[in-house]
Design a protein around this motif. Structure first.
Motif: not given
Length: 223
Positions: A99-100, A106-108, A153-154, A209-213
Motif C-alpha cells: 500500500r505504498d 520508484h520500483a517501477l 489499490w490496484v 522489481f516485485l521484491s522491492r514492493l
C-alpha cells in the motif's frame, strides 16, 4: 500468455487499439480487486497516438499530423505511443504489496532502468523530471516514460520504452511537459532495436522489481 510468480505475463503481437487496451485494463483491474483474476503485466504496442494525463495542458498539444488523442485517466501530461515503442501495462494489487504508491513508482522506474542496463544502456532517474533518462548534460534525453493510476489499490497503466519509434512524432507534444530536453531511443543510441530482447530483460528483472514492493502475490479468491 503464461504465469511468472503468479502474475500473468502477456505479450501481444501487432498494434493494439488504445480504447481496447484501456477497457481491458479497467476490466482486469476490477477482477484483480475482486480476487477473480490474477495480477498481470501486459506488453504491447499501439498505433501512433497521444494520451492526455490528468495534468495535461492543451497548450502542450500541437499534433500537426492529426494523431488520435485519448484521455488516459492516469497521472501526468501528454505522452506519445506508437510502433517501435514497448508499452507495459501493470495490473498489480498494492493492497497485498505494501500500500505504498511512491514505493511502487520508484520500483517501477528501477525495473525499467535494470532492463535497459541489461541491454547496455546506462539509464537513470533525474530529480524533478519524470521518466527514465540517459546521457548527461546537454546530451541527456528521455528514453522511457512512467504514468500510472492506482484505483482502490490496484494499479493501471505503467511505462513506455523507446526502442525504435519515429522520434519526429514526439514533436506533436511537449512530452510529459518537459520542453528543455529531448527524447531518444535504443536505435538513436546506435543499439540493436530488438523488442524481444527488451522483453527478455524485463522478464529477468521482474523478480527484483516485485521484491522491492515487499510483499508476495495475493491468492485468488475461491470460486
Amino acid at each position: 500468455m503464461r504465469s511468472i510468480d503468479g502474475i500473468e505475463w502477456r505479450v501481444s503481437d501487432g498494434l493494439i487499439p488504445y480504447p481496447q487496451a484501456l477497457a481491458d485494463m479497467e476490466e482486469r483491474a476490477a477482477a484483480v480487486r475482486e480476487g477473480t483474476a490474477p495480477e498481470r503485466v501486459w506488453l504491447l504496442e499501439h498505433q501512433p497516438l497521444f494520451t492526455a494525463g490528468t495534468s495535461a495542458d492543451p497548450a502542450e498539444l500541437f499534433n500537426p499530423q492529426g494523431f488520435p488523442v485519448f484521455d488516459a485517466g492516469r497521472g501526468g501530461r501528454y505522452t506519445y505511443h506508437g510502433p517501435g515503442q514497448r508499452v507495459g501495462y501493470l495490473t498489480l494489487d498494492l493492497a497485498a504489496r505494501g500500500r505504498d504508491i511512491r514505493c511502487f513508482v520508484h520500483a517501477l522506474e528501477g525495473w525499467v532502468i535494470d532492463a535497459l542496463a541489461a541491454l547496455g544502456v546506462s539509464a537513470h532517474r533525474s530529480p524533478g523530471r519524470i521518466g527514465i533518462w540517459t546521457g548527461e548534460g546537454a546530451a541527456e534525453a528521455k528514453i522511457g516514460a512512467i504514468g500510472v493510476r492506482v484505483k482502490r489499490w490496484v494499479t493501471l497503466h505503467g511505462f513506455s520504452i523507446n526502442i525504435a519509434p519515429d522520434l519526429t512524432h514526439f514533436g506533436g507534444i511537449v512530452p510529459c511537459g518537459i520542453a528543455t530536453h529531448g527524447v531518444t531511443s535504443l536505435a538513436a543510441l546506435g543499439l540493436a532495436a530488438d523488442m524481444a530482447a527488451l522483453d527478455r530483460a524485463l522478464e529477468a528483472a521482474l523478480p527484483v522489481f516485485l521484491s522491492r514492493l515487499g510483499r508476495s502475490a495475493p491468492l485468488l479468491a475461491e470460486a
